[in-house]
Design an enzyme around this catalytic site. Structure first.
Site, PDB file in Angstrom:
ATOM      1  N   LYS A  87       0.847  -1.204   0.000  1.00 32.23           N
ATOM      2  CA  LYS A  87       0.000   0.000   0.000  1.00 32.23           C
ATOM      3  C   LYS A  87       0.877   1.246   0.000  1.00 32.23           C
ATOM      4  CE  LYS A  87       0.878   1.365   4.447  1.00 32.23           C
ATOM      5  NZ  LYS A  87       1.708   2.524   4.760  1.00 32.23           N
TER       6      LYS A  87
ATOM      7  N   ASP B 237      -2.275  -1.033  10.370  1.00 31.99           N
ATOM      8  CA  ASP B 237      -2.482  -1.134   8.918  1.00 31.99           C
ATOM      9  C   ASP B 237      -3.119  -2.447   8.492  1.00 31.99           C
ATOM     10  OD1 ASP B 237      -1.480   1.329   8.209  1.00 31.99           O
ATOM     11  OD2 ASP B 237       0.559   0.594   7.834  1.00 31.99           O
TER      12      ASP B 237
HETATM   13  O1  C5P Z   1       0.034  -0.338  14.956  1.00 29.45           O
HETATM   14  P1  C5P Z   1       1.466  -0.588  14.625  1.00 29.45           P
HETATM   15  O2  C5P Z   1       2.043  -1.742  15.405  1.00 29.45           O
HETATM   16  O3  C5P Z   1       1.720  -0.745  13.165  1.00 29.45           O
HETATM   17  O4  C5P Z   1       2.276   0.703  15.060  1.00 29.45           O
HETATM   18  C1  C5P Z   1       3.663   0.734  15.188  1.00 29.45           C
HETATM   19  C2  C5P Z   1       4.079   1.951  15.991  1.00 29.45           C
HETATM   20  O5  C5P Z   1       3.790   3.146  15.267  1.00 29.45           O
HETATM   21  C3  C5P Z   1       3.304   2.102  17.291  1.00 29.45           C
HETATM   22  O6  C5P Z   1       3.943   1.413  18.336  1.00 29.45           O
HETATM   23  C4  C5P Z   1       3.348   3.608  17.525  1.00 29.45           C
HETATM   24  O7  C5P Z   1       4.593   3.995  18.055  1.00 29.45           O
HETATM   25  C5  C5P Z   1       3.296   4.169  16.118  1.00 29.45           C
HETATM   26  N1  C5P Z   1       1.928   4.551  15.671  1.00 29.45           N
HETATM   27  C6  C5P Z   1       1.331   5.678  16.223  1.00 29.45           C
HETATM   28  N2  C5P Z   1       0.087   6.055  15.786  1.00 29.45           N
HETATM   29  C7  C5P Z   1      -0.555   5.364  14.833  1.00 29.45           C
HETATM   30  C8  C5P Z   1       0.031   4.218  14.261  1.00 29.45           C
HETATM   31  C9  C5P Z   1       1.295   3.847  14.708  1.00 29.45           C
HETATM   32  O8  C5P Z   1       1.908   6.340  17.097  1.00 29.45           O
HETATM   33  N3  C5P Z   1      -1.767   5.767  14.426  1.00 29.45           N
END
Ligand code: C5P
Length: 304
Positions: free
Chosen positions: A10, A137
């Site tokens: 994506k 995601d």
């Molecule tokens: O949800 P995911 O594990 O992909 O997110 C990885 C990191 O990215 C999270 O631990 C956070 O630090 C950051 N993040 C965030 N806000 C979001 C998505 C991700 O702060 N909306």
């Protein structure tokens, strides 16, 4: 029984961050679009245990791999089933740590595929909620080829896909950690007006020129500061005819959007001469059925 399919990458055509939440995540709005760069995934049911084979050495084969996490989450959801085993085979093309959601797509593929192989009968709502537990995601990859994401990116609204257009992806061959990017973000420096709704209008009209001019990512300035080569790639894409260029998600991949396939192809071959960047010539995807077999998309639509 075996299932073989592809999981796509994506890009974020727009990403606006509003605020940091109590749970540490950031509240955002993003326009997500699938593109035709794929990993190959093969799932085979086994009497027990989860095994992963992958052609790329850097990809973890342990419980930190999102596809394995997805399989284990399903096992945990059905503690009474002792027969839930699988071998997962991955052929990676999507660069890891590239802001292209490669691992998230693998996780979504594992959820949808194992739902069939293990005959779990999970419905759409449950699949989306399990996906959100795996990463912000992941829900997108089982939802639609293009969507608006809100919340931490997991609250999705489908978009009527735009007419297909070409996207050239340039990966500078280094990964960037998403948590570092969000952690370094200075929210007071991000713009206040809503860029995503403007972007959405040009997207729905398939106006690639204007879409290109309004691409926006609040995470980009953070990454530009740490990695000046990102600006070099953006400028090169523009000078080779891209209607706009932007960092995808938290990077490291930069993409250019094109309204002419010949111009896009030429840009791709010119940039590949650089030698130290990986180039991918893609087009936008407008239907999940382009890569997931019908049986994987045949899950119940409403709560059982
Ligand atoms: O949800 P995911 O594990 O992909 O997110 C990885 C990191 O990215 C999270 O631990 C956070 O630090 C950051 N993040 C965030 N806000 C979001 C998505 C991700 O702060 N909306």
């Amino acid at each position: 029984m075996k299932l073989a399919f592809r999981t796509p990458a994506k890009i974020n055509l727009g990403l606006q961050v509003f605020r940091k939440r109590e749970d540490g995540y950031h509240e955002l709005e993003t326009l997500l679009q699938m593109v035709s760069l794929y990993d190959d995934m093969e799932l085979e049911s086994r009497p027990q245990g989860i095994e992963l084979e992958c052609d790329v050495a850097e990809i973890p084969r342990d419980g930190s791999n999102l596809a394995i996490k997805a399989a284990r989450l399903l096992q945990k959801t059905y503690p009474d089933r002792r027969d839930l085993g699988a071998r997962i085979r991955l052929t990676k093309r999507i660069p890891a740590g590239g802001g292209l959601g490669g691992g998230s797509g693998n996780a979504a593929g594992a959820l949808l595929g194992l739902n069939v192989l293990w005959d779990l009968g999970l419905d759409r709502e449950k699949l989306l909620s399990l996906a959100a537990q795996l990463g912000s995601d992941v829900p997108f990859f089982l939802f639609a080829a293009s969507a608006l994401g809100r919340g931490r990116g997991e609250r999705l609204y489908p978009l009527q896909p735009a007419k297909k257009f070409n996207v050239v992806l340039v990966n500078p061959r280094f990964p960037i950690a998403t948590s570092w990017v969000y952690g370094s973000l200075k929210l007071e420096l991000t713009k206040r007006e809503n860029n995503i709704s403007i972007l959405r209008q040009f997207y729905s009209k398939s106006d690639v020129a204007r879409l290109g001019a309004h691409l926006h990512n609040d995470l980009e300035p953070v990454v530009l500061q740490g990695y000046p080569v990102i600006q070099v790639i953006k400028d090169r894409l523009r000078s080779l005819g891209a209607k706009g260029s932007l960092l995808s998600g938290s990077g490291s991949t930069v993409f250019g959007v094109f309204d002419d396939p010949g111009v896009a192809e030429n840009a791709c071959s010119q940039l590949s001469k650089q030698g130290n960047w990986d180039l991918f010539f893609t087009e936008t995807i407008d239907n999940l059925a382009e890569f997931f077999p019908e049986e994987m998309l045949n899950y119940p639509q409403f709560g059982a």
